[in-house]
Design a protein around this motif. Sequence first.
Motif, mmCIF file in Angstrom:
data_model
loop_
_atom_site.group_PDB
_atom_site.id
_atom_site.type_symbol
_atom_site.label_atom_id
_atom_site.label_comp_id
_atom_site.label_asym_id
_atom_site.label_seq_id
_atom_site.Cartn_x
_atom_site.Cartn_y
_atom_site.Cartn_z
ATOM 1 N N GLY A 113 -52.262 -16.085 -35.289
ATOM 2 C CA GLY A 113 -53.115 -16.716 -35.965
ATOM 3 C C GLY A 113 -54.735 -16.216 -35.221
ATOM 4 O O GLY A 113 -56.032 -16.536 -35.328
ATOM 5 N N GLU A 141 -58.612 -23.249 -38.993
ATOM 6 C CA GLU A 141 -57.780 -21.671 -39.080
ATOM 7 C C GLU A 141 -56.743 -21.524 -38.840
ATOM 8 O O GLU A 141 -55.683 -21.002 -39.314
ATOM 9 C CB GLU A 141 -59.152 -21.336 -38.729
ATOM 10 C CG GLU A 141 -59.563 -20.598 -39.679
ATOM 11 C CD GLU A 141 -60.482 -19.790 -38.921
ATOM 12 O OE1 GLU A 141 -61.367 -19.776 -37.166
ATOM 13 O OE2 GLU A 141 -62.230 -19.713 -39.147
ATOM 14 N N ASP A 142 -56.280 -22.368 -37.625
ATOM 15 C CA ASP A 142 -54.865 -22.555 -37.507
ATOM 16 C C ASP A 142 -53.465 -23.021 -38.500
ATOM 17 O O ASP A 142 -52.807 -22.213 -38.566
ATOM 18 C CB ASP A 142 -54.137 -23.243 -35.610
ATOM 19 C CG ASP A 142 -55.241 -22.024 -34.706
ATOM 20 O OD1 ASP A 142 -55.029 -21.012 -34.905
ATOM 21 O OD2 ASP A 142 -54.886 -22.483 -33.953
ATOM 22 N N TRP A 165 -53.983 -20.108 -41.519
ATOM 23 C CA TRP A 165 -52.805 -20.121 -40.632
ATOM 24 C C TRP A 165 -51.043 -19.624 -40.678
ATOM 25 O O TRP A 165 -50.502 -18.934 -40.999
ATOM 26 C CB TRP A 165 -52.467 -18.788 -39.869
ATOM 27 C CG TRP A 165 -54.576 -18.536 -39.098
ATOM 28 C CD1 TRP A 165 -55.761 -18.413 -38.546
ATOM 29 C CD2 TRP A 165 -55.499 -17.913 -40.186
ATOM 30 N NE1 TRP A 165 -56.689 -18.110 -38.266
ATOM 31 C CE2 TRP A 165 -56.332 -17.383 -39.701
ATOM 32 C CE3 TRP A 165 -54.613 -17.839 -42.034
ATOM 33 C CZ2 TRP A 165 -57.078 -17.026 -40.326
ATOM 34 C CZ3 TRP A 165 -56.394 -16.937 -42.295
ATOM 35 C CH2 TRP A 165 -57.743 -16.728 -41.354
ATOM 36 N N GLU A 208 -48.128 -18.200 -43.759
ATOM 37 C CA GLU A 208 -47.117 -17.374 -43.048
ATOM 38 C C GLU A 208 -45.432 -18.227 -42.975
ATOM 39 O O GLU A 208 -44.297 -18.123 -43.551
ATOM 40 C CB GLU A 208 -47.794 -18.241 -41.207
ATOM 41 C CG GLU A 208 -47.732 -17.342 -40.233
ATOM 42 C CD GLU A 208 -47.753 -17.369 -39.139
ATOM 43 O OE1 GLU A 208 -47.322 -16.292 -38.331
ATOM 44 O OE2 GLU A 208 -47.773 -17.581 -38.488
ATOM 45 N N VAL A 227 -55.302 -9.909 -43.609
ATOM 46 C CA VAL A 227 -54.813 -11.091 -43.319
ATOM 47 C C VAL A 227 -52.848 -11.471 -43.252
ATOM 48 O O VAL A 227 -51.927 -11.681 -42.565
ATOM 49 C CB VAL A 227 -55.362 -12.337 -43.694
ATOM 50 C CG1 VAL A 227 -54.499 -13.852 -43.344
ATOM 51 C CG2 VAL A 227 -56.360 -12.509 -42.957
ATOM 52 N N LEU A 261 -49.647 -11.733 -41.031
ATOM 53 C CA LEU A 261 -49.532 -12.270 -40.874
ATOM 54 C C LEU A 261 -47.323 -12.447 -41.279
ATOM 55 O O LEU A 261 -47.067 -12.812 -40.109
ATOM 56 C CB LEU A 261 -49.501 -13.312 -41.615
ATOM 57 C CG LEU A 261 -50.929 -14.169 -41.109
ATOM 58 C CD1 LEU A 261 -51.406 -15.327 -41.486
ATOM 59 C CD2 LEU A 261 -50.518 -14.985 -39.540
#
Length: 264
Positions: A4, A34-35, A38, A42, A223, A227
């Motif tokens: 991330g 943003e974390d 992500w 995931e 992305v 991920l």
Amino acid sequence: MGKGKRLKAERRTEGPKPVKARAAFSPGVLTVNEDEIWKLIELMDADALPSFGLACFYLASSPVRVANQCLFANTVLMLAMQSYGIAANLVAVELDIPWANNGRGIRYGRPDPELTDTALSGHIALLTDERFIDATAWQFPEIRTTMDTTRPLTAKLGTDHARIVATRGGVLQTKLERGEQVTYNVYPVGFADGVGSKFMEIQPDQAELPRLTQNLLNSYAVVVAMLRPGVRTRFPRFNAAIEQAKGKKVAWDGDHLVAVPQWD
């Protein structure tokens, strides 16, 4: 450094001008953790990645940071989802927030959205073959105060329910992070076609929306490939895009997030 963290990029606030809704409130900006985005990508169900996951990524990566861009955002998302083979359509909605206005409630949206010049009166969301998505619910201050980070609101309907809503409309209730509940009155597919067509017609650069859509598709594929490299969904075009994105990275080209080859 986690995956991330490696995906973070500094965003610009400039970008294409979205359609702004006429409203008596401050819509705010898309301030995204943003974390958390992500992490959502995931952990979510694989088959949600080409729709709900894409909407999450859009909020995190779009160069347009104003929150009241429902017609702009959903048009780009609709075109992107359709390229994956998803039956995605713009829908007109009314959003009821019962605890707002000192418990008297408040309603946003209308059944007959209207676009005049660059101003949208109404609210637009997306309906796919199995899911309802309000990508820009963050623009409403009552919603914003209940959410820890910017993300879309969604309801998984299933194919039968989604088909009924598409043809007849429907009432959907969605529970927010802290337990509050909001109600969407979703109008049948077709009620938003007029503003959607007009929005695309009035673009000064007719190549801009396809270009933005392709940039979104390319960068999102990278992305997801980073991920969830082994992911497989029921959408063959999405699976192929992830395979083709392996070995690439995302970078800013000045205005947009784009996919580029990765050199070790």
